[in-house]
Motif scaffolding. Structure first.
Motif, PDB file in Angstrom:
ATOM      1  N   VAL A 217      -2.948  -2.104  -0.956  1.00 13.40           N
ATOM      2  CA  VAL A 217      -3.885  -2.536  -1.988  1.00 13.40           C
ATOM      3  C   VAL A 217      -3.958  -4.066  -2.053  1.00 13.40           C
ATOM      4  O   VAL A 217      -5.003  -4.662  -1.812  1.00 13.40           O
ATOM      5  CB  VAL A 217      -3.508  -1.946  -3.376  1.00 13.40           C
ATOM      6  N   GLY A 218      -2.835  -4.695  -2.384  1.00 12.64           N
ATOM      7  CA  GLY A 218      -2.824  -6.147  -2.614  1.00 12.64           C
ATOM      8  C   GLY A 218      -3.327  -6.971  -1.448  1.00 12.64           C
ATOM      9  O   GLY A 218      -4.205  -7.824  -1.604  1.00 12.64           O
TER      10      GLY A 218
ATOM     11  N   LEU B  14       5.162  -7.606  -8.663  1.00 10.56           N
ATOM     12  CA  LEU B  14       4.777  -6.271  -8.196  1.00 10.56           C
ATOM     13  C   LEU B  14       6.011  -5.381  -8.038  1.00 10.56           C
ATOM     14  O   LEU B  14       5.999  -4.204  -8.420  1.00 10.56           O
ATOM     15  CB  LEU B  14       4.019  -6.387  -6.871  1.00 10.56           C
TER      16      LEU B  14
ATOM     17  N   SER C 185       6.793  -1.963 -10.027  1.00  7.62           N
ATOM     18  CA  SER C 185       7.024  -0.730  -9.276  1.00  7.62           C
ATOM     19  C   SER C 185       8.312  -0.054  -9.728  1.00  7.62           C
ATOM     20  O   SER C 185       8.356   1.165  -9.913  1.00  7.62           O
ATOM     21  CB  SER C 185       7.093  -1.028  -7.773  1.00  7.62           C
TER      22      SER C 185
ATOM     23  N   VAL D 246       6.772   2.671  -3.645  1.00  9.16           N
ATOM     24  CA  VAL D 246       5.654   2.284  -4.513  1.00  9.16           C
ATOM     25  C   VAL D 246       5.271   0.823  -4.265  1.00  9.16           C
ATOM     26  O   VAL D 246       4.093   0.492  -4.105  1.00  9.16           O
ATOM     27  CB  VAL D 246       6.006   2.513  -6.005  1.00  9.16           C
ATOM     28  N   ALA D 247       6.269  -0.059  -4.220  1.00 13.21           N
ATOM     29  CA  ALA D 247       5.999  -1.491  -4.034  1.00 13.21           C
ATOM     30  C   ALA D 247       5.364  -1.769  -2.681  1.00 13.21           C
ATOM     31  O   ALA D 247       4.396  -2.536  -2.577  1.00 13.21           O
ATOM     32  CB  ALA D 247       7.284  -2.297  -4.187  1.00 13.21           C
ATOM     33  N   SER D 248       5.903  -1.160  -1.650  1.00 14.22           N
ATOM     34  CA  SER D 248       5.392  -1.401  -0.303  1.00 14.22           C
ATOM     35  C   SER D 248       3.950  -0.906  -0.163  1.00 14.22           C
ATOM     36  O   SER D 248       3.095  -1.617   0.374  1.00 14.22           O
ATOM     37  CB  SER D 248       6.296  -0.711   0.726  1.00 14.22           C
ATOM     38  N   ALA D 249       3.704   0.293  -0.654  1.00 16.88           N
ATOM     39  CA  ALA D 249       2.341   0.835  -0.568  1.00 16.88           C
ATOM     40  C   ALA D 249       1.365  -0.025  -1.370  1.00 16.88           C
ATOM     41  O   ALA D 249       0.263  -0.331  -0.895  1.00 16.88           O
ATOM     42  CB  ALA D 249       2.320   2.278  -1.074  1.00 16.88           C
ATOM     43  N   THR D 250       1.763  -0.436  -2.548  1.00 17.87           N
ATOM     44  CA  THR D 250       0.876  -1.236  -3.386  1.00 17.87           C
ATOM     45  C   THR D 250       0.614  -2.608  -2.767  1.00 17.87           C
ATOM     46  O   THR D 250      -0.526  -3.072  -2.729  1.00 17.87           O
ATOM     47  CB  THR D 250       1.462  -1.388  -4.807  1.00 17.87           C
ATOM     48  N   ALA D 251       1.670  -3.248  -2.264  1.00 12.96           N
ATOM     49  CA  ALA D 251       1.506  -4.576  -1.668  1.00 12.96           C
ATOM     50  C   ALA D 251       0.654  -4.517  -0.404  1.00 12.96           C
ATOM     51  O   ALA D 251      -0.269  -5.312  -0.227  1.00 12.96           O
ATOM     52  CB  ALA D 251       2.864  -5.192  -1.351  1.00 12.96           C
TER      53      ALA D 251
END
Length: 190
Positions: free
Chosen positions: A88-89, A173, A177, A80-85
């Protein structure tokens, strides 16, 4: 003479935070730390693609029981963290990486400069997510993994690839996550 506080605007706050972020980064870059340089460079490289977290997760999974559950939660939080960072980020903010002068006083501490945007730190997001998801499921691992996550975050500034603000955002983040993964896991187990 007025006793009122000065009016604070969002652009002023953003400017001041960016100035502070730059000053902190520059302070790290000019501070001589030969004993730490090699270790932090190696730690930063070892955290590439969450290799450290996955290695710990593999060890935990081999233990079975609560350790295996903790490993699964940690790996899910990393995802979750890797995909979001990264998806997205970095695409939304597009902050440039720190400038490393060719005449840097300590070039031996550097790792290769990633091509992706600087904000947020994906390494930090993933390391913190792993630690924050594993810790509640396996309390004995909480402190060592938390220290490791902090070290990974600092290593990214020390090696010249992130500003401190990128690392702070990555930590937030990662924490979020892990909270999401733990919440979903708790709902599933009811």
């Amino acid at each position: 003479m007025s006793d009122r506080l000065p009016k604070l605007t969002t652009p002023d706050l953003v400017h001041d935070l960016a100035t502070l972020d730059q000053a902190l980064y520059e302070t790290v870059t000019i501070t001589r730390t030969p004993t730490l340089d090699t270790a932090l460079r190696r730690l930063s490289a070892a955290a590439d693609h969450s290799k450290l977290s996955f290695a710990v997760a593999a060890g935990l999974a081999l233990c079975g029981g609560r350790s295996r559950r903790a490993a699964v939660l940690g790996v899910a939080a990393v995802g979750v963290a890797s995909a979001t960072a990264n998806l997205v980020g970095k695409r939304l903010v597009r902050r440039r990486r720190p400038h490393r002068a060719e005449d840097s006083p300590f070039p031996g501490r550097h790792v290769p400069m990633p091509a992706s945007a600087s904000f947020p730190s994906g390494h930090t997001a993933s390391a913190v997510a792993f630690a924050a998801a594993v810790g509640p499921a396996l309390p004995a691992a909480a402190v060592p993994l938390g220290v490791l996550a902090c070290a990974v975050g600092y290593s990214r500034v020390h090696t010249g690839v992130h500003y401190p603000g990128d690392v702070i955002a990555g930590a937030l983040l990662g924490t979020g996550s892990a909270a999401l993964v733990l919440s979903l896991a708790a709902r599933t187990e009811r």
